[in-house]
Enzyme design. Sequence first.
Site, mmCIF file in Angstrom:
data_model
loop_
_atom_site.group_PDB
_atom_site.id
_atom_site.type_symbol
_atom_site.label_atom_id
_atom_site.label_comp_id
_atom_site.label_asym_id
_atom_site.label_seq_id
_atom_site.Cartn_x
_atom_site.Cartn_y
_atom_site.Cartn_z
ATOM 1 C CG MET A 15 0.067 -4.974 -7.781
ATOM 2 S SD MET A 15 1.138 -5.979 -7.066
ATOM 3 C CE MET A 15 1.123 -5.274 -5.573
ATOM 4 C CB VAL A 18 -2.733 3.623 -7.571
ATOM 5 C CG1 VAL A 18 -2.858 4.389 -7.343
ATOM 6 C CG2 VAL A 18 -1.675 4.529 -8.868
ATOM 7 C CG LEU A 20 -6.480 3.638 0.565
ATOM 8 C CD1 LEU A 20 -6.320 5.671 -0.407
ATOM 9 C CD2 LEU A 20 -7.421 3.012 0.628
ATOM 10 C CG ASP A 46 0.234 -1.560 1.614
ATOM 11 O OD1 ASP A 46 0.409 -2.285 0.803
ATOM 12 O OD2 ASP A 46 0.495 -1.201 2.411
ATOM 13 C CE1 TYR A 51 1.419 0.194 8.741
ATOM 14 C CE2 TYR A 51 -0.100 -0.167 6.730
ATOM 15 C CZ TYR A 51 1.213 -0.497 7.040
ATOM 16 O OH TYR A 51 2.272 -0.267 6.480
ATOM 17 C CE LYS A 81 2.956 -3.742 4.191
ATOM 18 N NZ LYS A 81 1.273 -3.285 3.920
ATOM 19 C CG HIS A 114 5.149 -4.865 8.101
ATOM 20 N ND1 HIS A 114 4.174 -4.664 8.157
ATOM 21 C CD2 HIS A 114 5.715 -4.100 7.643
ATOM 22 C CE1 HIS A 114 3.982 -3.147 8.097
ATOM 23 N NE2 HIS A 114 4.683 -2.733 8.213
ATOM 24 N NE ARG A 270 -4.557 16.403 0.356
ATOM 25 C CZ ARG A 270 -4.106 16.742 1.606
ATOM 26 N NH1 ARG A 270 -3.535 15.987 1.989
ATOM 27 N NH2 ARG A 270 -2.876 17.870 2.017
ATOM 28 C CG ASN A 274 -2.770 10.324 -4.321
ATOM 29 O OD1 ASN A 274 -2.775 11.190 -4.305
ATOM 30 N ND2 ASN A 274 -2.400 10.289 -2.998
HETATM 31 P P1 NAP Z 1 2.223 8.755 2.346
HETATM 32 O O1 NAP Z 1 0.939 7.770 0.831
HETATM 33 O O2 NAP Z 1 4.229 9.265 1.390
HETATM 34 O O3 NAP Z 1 2.007 9.678 2.052
HETATM 35 C C1 NAP Z 1 0.735 10.176 3.357
HETATM 36 C C2 NAP Z 1 0.597 11.881 3.422
HETATM 37 O O4 NAP Z 1 0.402 12.440 1.827
HETATM 38 C C3 NAP Z 1 -0.736 11.560 4.418
HETATM 39 O O5 NAP Z 1 -0.405 12.714 5.084
HETATM 40 C C4 NAP Z 1 -1.677 12.374 3.388
HETATM 41 O O6 NAP Z 1 -2.896 13.125 3.694
HETATM 42 C C5 NAP Z 1 -1.342 13.088 2.230
HETATM 43 N N1 NAP Z 1 -1.737 12.992 0.780
HETATM 44 C C6 NAP Z 1 -1.513 11.747 0.144
HETATM 45 N N2 NAP Z 1 -2.409 11.917 -0.977
HETATM 46 C C7 NAP Z 1 -1.901 13.683 -1.557
HETATM 47 C C8 NAP Z 1 -2.114 14.723 -2.176
HETATM 48 N N3 NAP Z 1 -2.319 14.012 -3.715
HETATM 49 N N4 NAP Z 1 -1.719 15.742 -2.542
HETATM 50 C C9 NAP Z 1 -1.357 15.876 -1.254
HETATM 51 N N5 NAP Z 1 -0.346 15.299 -0.294
HETATM 52 C C10 NAP Z 1 -1.361 13.860 -0.208
HETATM 53 O O7 NAP Z 1 2.716 8.091 3.269
HETATM 54 P P2 NAP Z 1 2.799 6.750 3.905
HETATM 55 O O8 NAP Z 1 1.134 6.333 4.927
HETATM 56 O O9 NAP Z 1 4.296 6.479 4.821
HETATM 57 O O10 NAP Z 1 2.476 5.319 3.137
HETATM 58 C C11 NAP Z 1 1.730 5.651 2.073
HETATM 59 C C12 NAP Z 1 1.122 3.800 1.951
HETATM 60 O O11 NAP Z 1 2.851 2.522 2.270
HETATM 61 C C13 NAP Z 1 1.251 3.573 3.914
HETATM 62 O O12 NAP Z 1 0.012 4.190 4.419
HETATM 63 C C14 NAP Z 1 1.094 1.855 3.785
HETATM 64 O O13 NAP Z 1 -0.269 1.828 3.511
HETATM 65 C C15 NAP Z 1 2.595 1.554 3.315
HETATM 66 N N6 NAP Z 1 3.214 1.641 4.298
HETATM 67 C C16 NAP Z 1 4.521 0.446 4.122
HETATM 68 C C17 NAP Z 1 5.047 0.477 5.277
HETATM 69 C C18 NAP Z 1 6.145 -1.004 5.395
HETATM 70 O O14 NAP Z 1 7.058 -1.107 6.254
HETATM 71 N N7 NAP Z 1 5.995 -2.005 3.987
HETATM 72 C C19 NAP Z 1 6.002 1.287 5.806
HETATM 73 C C20 NAP Z 1 5.331 2.151 5.368
HETATM 74 C C21 NAP Z 1 4.145 2.302 4.490
HETATM 75 P P3 NAP Z 1 -4.189 13.032 3.731
HETATM 76 O O15 NAP Z 1 -4.389 11.624 4.020
HETATM 77 O O16 NAP Z 1 -4.559 13.575 5.398
HETATM 78 O O17 NAP Z 1 -4.768 12.980 3.056
#
Ligand code: NAP
Length: 326
Positions: A15, A18, A20, A46, A51, A81, A114, A270, A274
């Site tokens: 896996m 990193v 997306l 992911d 979603y 999920k 989930h 970004r 990442n």
């Molecule tokens: P995150 O990845 O922690 O943060 C996303 C935010 O950070 C967005 O506003 C994005 O902006 C910004 N960003 C991304 N790369 C950046 C960088 N290099 N510099 C500055 N800002 C940056 O938040 P998340 O979406 O909550 O979590 C990530 C993923 O985890 C989710 O999308 C989902 O797939 C998964 N997830 C799973 C669960 C669960 O219950 N299993 C819960 C929450 C999340 P832009 O998009 O505007 O660039």
Amino acid sequence: MDMERTVTLSTGQRMPVVGLGTWKSAAGQVEQAVLSALDCGYRHVDCASAYGNEEEVGGALAQRVGPGKELRREEVFVTSKLWNTKHHPEDVEEACRSSLAQLSLSYLDLYLVHWPMAFQRGEELMPRRADGTVCYSDTHYLETWRAMEALVDQGLVRAIGLSNFSARQMDDVIGAARHRPAVNQVECHPYLSQASLLSHCRSVGVCMTAYSPLGSGDRPWASADEPRLLDDPKLGAIAEKYQKTAAQVVLRWQVQRGVVCVPKSVTPSRIQQNLQVCDFSLSKEDMRQVEALDRGERYIVPTVERDGQRVWRDAEHPHFPFHDAF
Ligand code: NAP
């Protein structure tokens, strides 16, 4: 694929460290985000039925993956999920098939439960009573797990796993499993380092995946004036030292401690940034400095206002995971 860019799951699958994230990636943006990601080298996406964008993700996958396309199906790791309203054993296969159809895939690499909490069956994502409270169901996650195992037997998914499960709940599943959970995907970032859960995951051979690894600044309930993880001055100082960004330092810290990350972005620069976390490593001291930022701060818990106070919405659910210390 480069060895250090993947972890090996208990199933033997590799896996990528990193992937997306796609939660909150809006219609009209997520297809482009997935295409950008695949084009710059991501091999892990992911997803989740909840979603509401799997069809658009699937549209992007269909453009790049499969016979005659740039990538073979085996080269891309796709997770989805099972949502809380689909925990009843009779609903699990249909829910999985629906995600597969939307993603235009014939199998998933990983399918996660989930949340440990089941909600009332049906098509509504958030079944609610007139007073706004969520309708729960008493389906136990162990019953759901048996139906998840059947998906492996049928070849619909290569691995199954958990999300938002506490260590105790993971152990329940492991104790009853024919197919063990390969992953527990949980909220994890420097303000919620999850050291105890990580050490438990390691001891039972479960890979921990960090969701919201960048602090989920775009979560719908974020307040405008709260301190942002990525603006933390200590992270800034470390980032400057390595000529990297705070986001890269945070992701590198996770990868270096064996945690897989799924940062979300819809911004091509970004998305690319990442993924660039395997060309430097943090010193032991800097790893400790990042770890020391932990303050047990959970961002991803649905809350509601009750009697003028913000409280956890699902705290009364019998399988609410966050009463456990980890
Ligand atoms: P995150 O990845 O922690 O943060 C996303 C935010 O950070 C967005 O506003 C994005 O902006 C910004 N960003 C991304 N790369 C950046 C960088 N290099 N510099 C500055 N800002 C940056 O938040 P998340 O979406 O909550 O979590 C990530 C993923 O985890 C989710 O999308 C989902 O797939 C998964 N997830 C799973 C669960 C669960 O219950 N299993 C819960 C929450 C999340 P832009 O998009 O505007 O660039």
